[in-house]
Write a protein that holds these residues in place. Structure first.
Motif, PDB file in Angstrom:
ATOM      1  N   PHE A  51       0.837  -1.212   0.000  1.00  0.00           N
ATOM      2  CA  PHE A  51       0.000   0.000   0.000  1.00  0.00           C
ATOM      3  C   PHE A  51       0.866   1.254   0.000  1.00  0.00           C
ATOM      4  O   PHE A  51       1.602   1.527   0.945  1.00  0.00           O
ATOM      5  N   ASP A  52       0.808   2.008  -1.116  1.00  0.00           N
ATOM      6  CA  ASP A  52       1.504   3.289  -1.237  1.00  0.00           C
ATOM      7  C   ASP A  52       3.001   3.191  -0.898  1.00  0.00           C
ATOM      8  O   ASP A  52       3.564   4.111  -0.304  1.00  0.00           O
ATOM      9  N   ASN A  53       3.632   2.071  -1.253  1.00  0.00           N
ATOM     10  CA  ASN A  53       5.038   1.862  -0.934  1.00  0.00           C
ATOM     11  C   ASN A  53       5.752   1.303  -2.169  1.00  0.00           C
ATOM     12  O   ASN A  53       5.674   0.102  -2.442  1.00  0.00           O
ATOM     13  N   PRO A  54       6.427   2.144  -2.924  1.00  0.00           N
ATOM     14  CA  PRO A  54       7.068   1.708  -4.179  1.00  0.00           C
ATOM     15  C   PRO A  54       8.054   0.551  -4.009  1.00  0.00           C
ATOM     16  O   PRO A  54       8.108  -0.342  -4.851  1.00  0.00           O
ATOM     17  N   ILE A  84      -3.290  -5.458  -8.191  1.00  0.00           N
ATOM     18  CA  ILE A  84      -2.970  -4.872  -9.496  1.00  0.00           C
ATOM     19  C   ILE A  84      -3.022  -3.351  -9.400  1.00  0.00           C
ATOM     20  O   ILE A  84      -2.158  -2.643  -9.935  1.00  0.00           O
ATOM     21  N   TRP A  85      -4.018  -2.830  -8.696  1.00  0.00           N
ATOM     22  CA  TRP A  85      -4.114  -1.374  -8.487  1.00  0.00           C
ATOM     23  C   TRP A  85      -2.847  -0.883  -7.782  1.00  0.00           C
ATOM     24  O   TRP A  85      -2.210   0.083  -8.216  1.00  0.00           O
ATOM     25  N   ASN A  86      -2.455  -1.534  -6.680  1.00  0.00           N
ATOM     26  CA  ASN A  86      -1.271  -1.108  -5.936  1.00  0.00           C
ATOM     27  C   ASN A  86       0.010  -1.192  -6.762  1.00  0.00           C
ATOM     28  O   ASN A  86       0.821  -0.268  -6.775  1.00  0.00           O
ATOM     29  N   LEU A  87       0.195  -2.310  -7.451  1.00  0.00           N
ATOM     30  CA  LEU A  87       1.469  -2.565  -8.129  1.00  0.00           C
ATOM     31  C   LEU A  87       1.649  -1.747  -9.396  1.00  0.00           C
ATOM     32  O   LEU A  87       2.741  -1.719  -9.971  1.00  0.00           O
ATOM     33  N   THR A  88       0.598  -1.077  -9.835  1.00  0.00           N
ATOM     34  CA  THR A  88       0.703  -0.205 -11.013  1.00  0.00           C
ATOM     35  C   THR A  88       0.692   1.274 -10.629  1.00  0.00           C
ATOM     36  O   THR A  88       0.588   2.143 -11.482  1.00  0.00           O
ATOM     37  N   GLN A  89       0.832   1.545  -9.346  1.00  0.00           N
ATOM     38  CA  GLN A  89       0.762   2.935  -8.881  1.00  0.00           C
ATOM     39  C   GLN A  89       1.922   3.775  -9.424  1.00  0.00           C
ATOM     40  O   GLN A  89       1.716   4.891  -9.899  1.00  0.00           O
ATOM     41  N   ARG A 109      -2.282   8.877 -10.192  1.00  0.00           N
ATOM     42  CA  ARG A 109      -1.969   7.513  -9.758  1.00  0.00           C
ATOM     43  C   ARG A 109      -2.336   7.378  -8.287  1.00  0.00           C
ATOM     44  O   ARG A 109      -2.295   8.347  -7.529  1.00  0.00           O
ATOM     45  N   SER A 110      -2.697   6.185  -7.876  1.00  0.00           N
ATOM     46  CA  SER A 110      -3.035   5.989  -6.471  1.00  0.00           C
ATOM     47  C   SER A 110      -2.921   4.520  -6.103  1.00  0.00           C
ATOM     48  O   SER A 110      -2.796   3.650  -6.961  1.00  0.00           O
ATOM     49  N   ASN A 125      -5.004   3.254 -13.224  1.00  0.00           N
ATOM     50  CA  ASN A 125      -3.547   3.238 -13.119  1.00  0.00           C
ATOM     51  C   ASN A 125      -2.907   2.704 -14.396  1.00  0.00           C
ATOM     52  O   ASN A 125      -1.904   3.231 -14.868  1.00  0.00           O
ATOM     53  N   LEU A 126      -3.489   1.666 -14.968  1.00  0.00           N
ATOM     54  CA  LEU A 126      -2.958   1.120 -16.223  1.00  0.00           C
ATOM     55  C   LEU A 126      -2.981   2.171 -17.327  1.00  0.00           C
ATOM     56  O   LEU A 126      -2.085   2.227 -18.173  1.00  0.00           O
ATOM     57  N   ALA A 127      -4.000   3.022 -17.307  1.00  0.00           N
ATOM     58  CA  ALA A 127      -4.151   4.052 -18.341  1.00  0.00           C
ATOM     59  C   ALA A 127      -3.054   5.109 -18.275  1.00  0.00           C
ATOM     60  O   ALA A 127      -2.825   5.827 -19.254  1.00  0.00           O
TER      61      ALA A 127
END
Length: 200
Positions: free
Chosen positions: A36-39, A73-78, A189-190, A127-129
């Motif tokens: 979560f929110d951690n690159p 998928i949402w997190n990993l594409t942030q 992005r989020s 995020n993918l967009a």
């Protein structure tokens, strides 16, 4: 901190692929929370889980596992453009499009619309967009769904409309961040929310 321990990471990776769905769910939940929110942790999760595995989980009969996969998928594409391209190549867009279409059918017919599923799916696609707008723009159904949700101001929860807006705007901007939009608190992005919307 936990992910600096190689044994913990190895066990999480193994449990994420367990035949025991309860154990698999908890392992995926842990990856979700760590990423979560951690690159840094997002990159580690991407290396250990992989786009192919998470995309495969989008077909899971267990809806809880499917939701976890979408959230991851949402997190990993942030942050990482490369990860977005890998998920696109793995076929995530097509599967997310099918999930969103089915969820929208339920929204129109059910007394308890699956707003949480709609929110997560829109967020992952948005995020993918950021990197792959052209491939999403070619899918007219995604644009139609986003526009329909924005027209449902008195029905769709604000959090869902927020992700529909983000998807449309990221497709329109084609990943070109507009300073004026950002100045008005627009988030390109989020990370996925820790708690998804449940009801309107």
């Amino acid at each position: 901190k936990f992910l600096t321990n190689r044994m913990v990471v190895a066990q999480l990776g193994s449990c994420s692929r367990s035949q025991n769905e309860a154990l698999q769910f908890e392992a995926l939940r842990a990856w979700f929370n760590f990423s979560f929110d951690n690159p840094t942790n997002q990159n580690m999760a991407m290396q250990n889980l992989g786009a192919s595995f998470l995309t495969l989980l989008l077909d899971a009969a267990n809806e809880s596992l499917q939701l976890r996969a979408i959230g991851l998928i949402w997190n990993l594409t942030q942050h990482d453009a490369g990860s977005r391209c890998i998920f696109i190549d793995a076929g995530a867009t097509q599967k997310l499009e099918v999930i969103l279409s089915r969820a929208m059918q339920e929204v129109l017919t059910s007394m308890s619309p699956p707003w949480g599923l709609v929110q997560l799916t829109l967020g992952a696609l948005a995020n993918l967009a950021m990197t792959c707008a052209a491939s999403l723009k070619a899918k007219e159904s995604l644009l139609d769904v986003s526009q329909d949700l924005l027209a449902m101001q008195l029905v769709a929860p604000h959090a869902v409309q927020q992700q529909a807006t983000r998807l449309l705007c990221n497709i329109i901007s084609e990943g070109d961040v507009d300073p004026e939009w950002q100045a008005n608190s627009y988030s390109y992005r989020s990370s996925a929310p820790r708690e998804a919307v449940e009801v309107a």
